[in-house]
Write a protein that holds these residues in place. Structure first.
Motif, short mmCIF file in Angstrom:
data_model
loop_
_atom_site.label_atom_id
_atom_site.label_comp_id
_atom_site.label_asym_id
_atom_site.label_seq_id
_atom_site.Cartn_x
_atom_site.Cartn_y
_atom_site.Cartn_z
N LEU A 1 0.83 -1.21 0.00
CA LEU A 1 0.00 0.00 0.00
C LEU A 1 0.86 1.26 0.00
O LEU A 1 0.46 2.29 -0.54
N SER A 2 2.04 1.18 0.62
CA SER A 2 2.93 2.35 0.60
C SER A 2 3.37 2.67 -0.82
O SER A 2 3.54 3.85 -1.18
N VAL A 3 3.55 1.63 -1.64
CA VAL A 3 3.90 1.85 -3.05
C VAL A 3 2.73 2.51 -3.78
O VAL A 3 2.92 3.45 -4.56
N VAL A 4 1.51 2.03 -3.51
CA VAL A 4 0.32 2.63 -4.12
C VAL A 4 0.19 4.08 -3.70
O VAL A 4 -0.06 4.97 -4.53
N TYR A 5 0.36 4.34 -2.41
CA TYR A 5 0.26 5.71 -1.89
C TYR A 5 1.23 6.65 -2.62
O TYR A 5 0.85 7.74 -3.06
N LYS A 6 2.50 6.21 -2.75
CA LYS A 6 3.50 7.11 -3.34
C LYS A 6 3.24 7.32 -4.82
O LYS A 6 3.45 8.42 -5.33
N ALA A 7 2.78 6.29 -5.52
CA ALA A 7 2.47 6.46 -6.94
C ALA A 7 1.34 7.47 -7.12
O ALA A 7 1.42 8.36 -7.98
N LEU A 8 0.30 7.37 -6.31
CA LEU A 8 -0.82 8.32 -6.39
C LEU A 8 -0.35 9.73 -6.03
O LEU A 8 -0.80 10.71 -6.64
#
Length: 242
Positions: free
Chosen positions: A124-131
């Motif tokens: 989810l941290s990867v998703v957060y940073k991409a967004l």
């Protein structure tokens, strides 16, 4: 931190969907190979030794970071729009502070967490940073989250992921603290090596006109990778619970 505008988003949606689908299929096919568990050879070696063994733990720490696809994806997102080495140093230091703190405390106090859940949070941290890189929070909510605080907080979760891996080794209590510090040194060495390669590649890419044209697509693919990691880990959690 000023983020450059990303043009041509509509024209890149089709390319992003194709790239995302390809990445999804690739990660799905590799899922068993990139699961949470530590390598059996490393685990057997660590379980057989006792006392202070600094170099083996430095090696294991560097190996884990260099092959930690989830950590590297997050770092890639963190430095994506960082152009000055001063800014890179600040954000990477915050990330290192976070994961070093929870890794050391988690192992020393034997704070166990479910490996699938913590790895899902890391996804989810990867998703957060991409967004964040795509400017989604400003468009959706009209606010920009504190990027430094987010990097530190997610670093804490990444550290629990590292401590979970170490606890899986069943490290002997004899020489635990020096060995743990050596492992942390190895993690930082691996992070520096991986980050150096990422920054060199990013430096060449940023000099080309394609960087801003494909930045949105790259972060869409990164977001998809994060969702794939979350889905894989949650699937593993529910399967293991049955």
């Amino acid at each position: 931190m000023q983020r450059p505008s990303i043009g041509g988003r509509c024209g890149l949606r089709l390319a992003a969907s194709h790239a995302s689908l390809s990445l999804f299929l690739l990660l799905a096919s590799l899922a068993p190979a990139i699961a949470h568990g530590v390598a059996e050879g490393d685990k057997g070696y660590i379980q057989e030794i006792s006392g202070i063994n600094l170099m083996p733990f430095v090696y294991l720490g560097a190996k884990h970071m260099m092959t930690g696809y989830d950590h590297l994806l997050f770092l890639f997102g963190v430095v994506f729009f960082l152009y000055r080495m001063k800014h890179v140093a600040i954000y990477v230091s915050l990330f290192a502070l976070g994961h070093s703190t929870t890794m050391l405390l988690g192992v020393y106090f034997n704070i166990g967490m479910n490996a699938y859940i913590i790895d899902a949070i890391i996804g989810l941290s990867v998703v957060y940073k991409a967004l964040d890189n795509m400017g989604a929070y400003q468009r959706w909510f009209g606010v920009q989250p504190n990027t430094k605080a987010a990097t530190l907080i997610f670093g804490l979760f990444h550290g629990f992921g590292l401590s979970t891996k170490i606890l899986d080794y069943n490290v002997a209590p004899d020489g635990l603290v020096p060995n743990l510090l050596a492992f942390n040194v190895g993690v930082e060495i691996g992070q520096i090596l991986a980050l150096t390669a990422i920054l060199i590649a990013m430096g060449f890419w940023r000099r080309t006109p394609s960087f801003l044209r494909h930045a949105y697509t790259a972060n869409t693919v990164m977001m998809t990778a994060g969702f794939v990691l979350v889905g894989y880990q949650l699937t593993g959690f529910f399967v293991s619970a049955t």
